[in-house]
Scaffold this motif. Structure first.
Motif, PDB file in Angstrom:
ATOM      1  N   THR A  30     -27.968 -10.632  20.021  1.00  0.00           N
ATOM      2  CA  THR A  30     -28.845  -9.845  20.890  1.00  0.00           C
ATOM      3  C   THR A  30     -28.141  -8.569  21.339  1.00  0.00           C
ATOM      4  OG1 THR A  30     -29.833 -11.899  21.676  1.00  0.00           O
ATOM      5  CG2 THR A  30     -30.291  -9.937  22.946  1.00  0.00           C
ATOM      6  N   ASP A  34     -29.382  -4.869  20.696  1.00  0.00           N
ATOM      7  CA  ASP A  34     -29.550  -3.940  21.813  1.00  0.00           C
ATOM      8  C   ASP A  34     -28.854  -2.614  21.528  1.00  0.00           C
ATOM      9  OD1 ASP A  34     -31.042  -5.726  23.263  1.00  0.00           O
ATOM     10  OD2 ASP A  34     -29.465  -6.220  24.705  1.00  0.00           O
ATOM     11  N   THR A  36     -28.173  -1.259  18.659  1.00  0.00           N
ATOM     12  CA  THR A  36     -28.797  -0.483  17.580  1.00  0.00           C
ATOM     13  C   THR A  36     -30.188   0.005  17.937  1.00  0.00           C
ATOM     14  OG1 THR A  36     -29.608  -2.509  16.527  1.00  0.00           O
ATOM     15  CG2 THR A  36     -27.482  -1.654  15.779  1.00  0.00           C
ATOM     16  N   SER A  37     -30.898  -0.726  18.794  1.00  0.00           N
ATOM     17  CA  SER A  37     -32.272  -0.334  19.104  1.00  0.00           C
ATOM     18  C   SER A  37     -32.428   0.336  20.464  1.00  0.00           C
ATOM     19  CB  SER A  37     -33.188  -1.560  19.038  1.00  0.00           C
ATOM     20  OG  SER A  37     -32.865  -2.470  20.062  1.00  0.00           O
ATOM     21  N   GLY A  38     -31.381   0.298  21.278  1.00  0.00           N
ATOM     22  CA  GLY A  38     -31.448   0.927  22.596  1.00  0.00           C
ATOM     23  C   GLY A  38     -32.179   0.090  23.640  1.00  0.00           C
ATOM     24  N   THR A  39     -32.442  -1.173  23.343  1.00  0.00           N
ATOM     25  CA  THR A  39     -33.103  -2.051  24.321  1.00  0.00           C
ATOM     26  C   THR A  39     -32.050  -2.776  25.156  1.00  0.00           C
ATOM     27  OG1 THR A  39     -33.177  -3.884  22.745  1.00  0.00           O
ATOM     28  CG2 THR A  39     -35.095  -2.419  22.806  1.00  0.00           C
ATOM     29  N   ASN A  40     -32.519  -3.630  26.085  1.00  0.00           N
ATOM     30  CA  ASN A  40     -31.589  -4.370  26.933  1.00  0.00           C
ATOM     31  C   ASN A  40     -32.084  -5.804  27.100  1.00  0.00           C
ATOM     32  OD1 ASN A  40     -29.507  -5.064  28.592  1.00  0.00           O
ATOM     33  ND2 ASN A  40     -30.358  -4.079  30.411  1.00  0.00           N
ATOM     34  N   ALA A  41     -32.030  -6.603  26.041  1.00  0.00           N
ATOM     35  CA  ALA A  41     -32.487  -7.990  26.089  1.00  0.00           C
ATOM     36  C   ALA A  41     -31.348  -8.975  26.288  1.00  0.00           C
ATOM     37  CB  ALA A  41     -33.238  -8.332  24.804  1.00  0.00           C
ATOM     38  N   THR A  42     -30.111  -8.507  26.226  1.00  0.00           N
ATOM     39  CA  THR A  42     -28.963  -9.410  26.318  1.00  0.00           C
ATOM     40  C   THR A  42     -28.911 -10.134  27.656  1.00  0.00           C
ATOM     41  OG1 THR A  42     -27.743  -7.944  24.850  1.00  0.00           O
ATOM     42  CG2 THR A  42     -26.468  -9.573  26.034  1.00  0.00           C
ATOM     43  N   THR A  45     -31.409 -12.965  27.734  1.00  0.00           N
ATOM     44  CA  THR A  45     -30.988 -14.032  26.819  1.00  0.00           C
ATOM     45  C   THR A  45     -29.874 -14.851  27.450  1.00  0.00           C
ATOM     46  OG1 THR A  45     -31.553 -12.623  24.934  1.00  0.00           O
ATOM     47  CG2 THR A  45     -30.140 -14.505  24.498  1.00  0.00           C
TER      48      THR A  45
END
Length: 121
Positions: A30, A34, A36-42, A45
């Motif tokens: 995750t 995050d 590579t895609s610039g999201t923040n799901a870590t 999770t």
């Protein structure tokens, strides 16, 4: 006397063992996604695994109290509390927590009478 709470707690500890094994891979994967895609799901999770660990602590405390009241050995629940709390404090303790939980599961499933008590049939 066999307590259902001990059986269910031991099963939950087995589930947590599996979750603790996969947690590092899931969290690391995750984190890479995050980055590579610039999201923040870590964070979300990781939170799932921590919540499962603290549910394990609560269940083991419940099993400890029930075992104590019924003169059943409390070794399993005590080890379950320690193992779950180790992961609940930090995921870096996943491997030691896994070892402690495996031992806790064995003792919790056994449900031996506490030392110094007579078992009645």
């Amino acid at each position: 006397m066999k307590l259902k709470i001990n059986m269910w707690t031991a099963i939950f500890d087995i589930v947590n063992c599996i979750l603790f094994v996969v947690s590092w891979f899931v969290i690391a994967g995750t984190a890479v996604m995050d980055a590579t895609s610039g999201t923040n799901a870590t964070g979300g999770t990781g939170l799932f695994f921590y919540i499962m660990a603290w549910i394990g602590v609560a269940l083991n405390i419940w099993a400890l109290v029930a075992s104590k009241k019924n003169n059943i050995s409390i070794v399993g629940p005590v080890l379950g509390i320690i193992g779950s709390a180790m992961f609940g404090v930090t995921a870096a303790m996943a491997f030691p927590a896994l070892v402690v939980l495996i031992i806790a599961t064995v003792f919790t499933f056994l449900q031996r009478p506490a030392k110094g008590t007579q078992q009645s049939n």
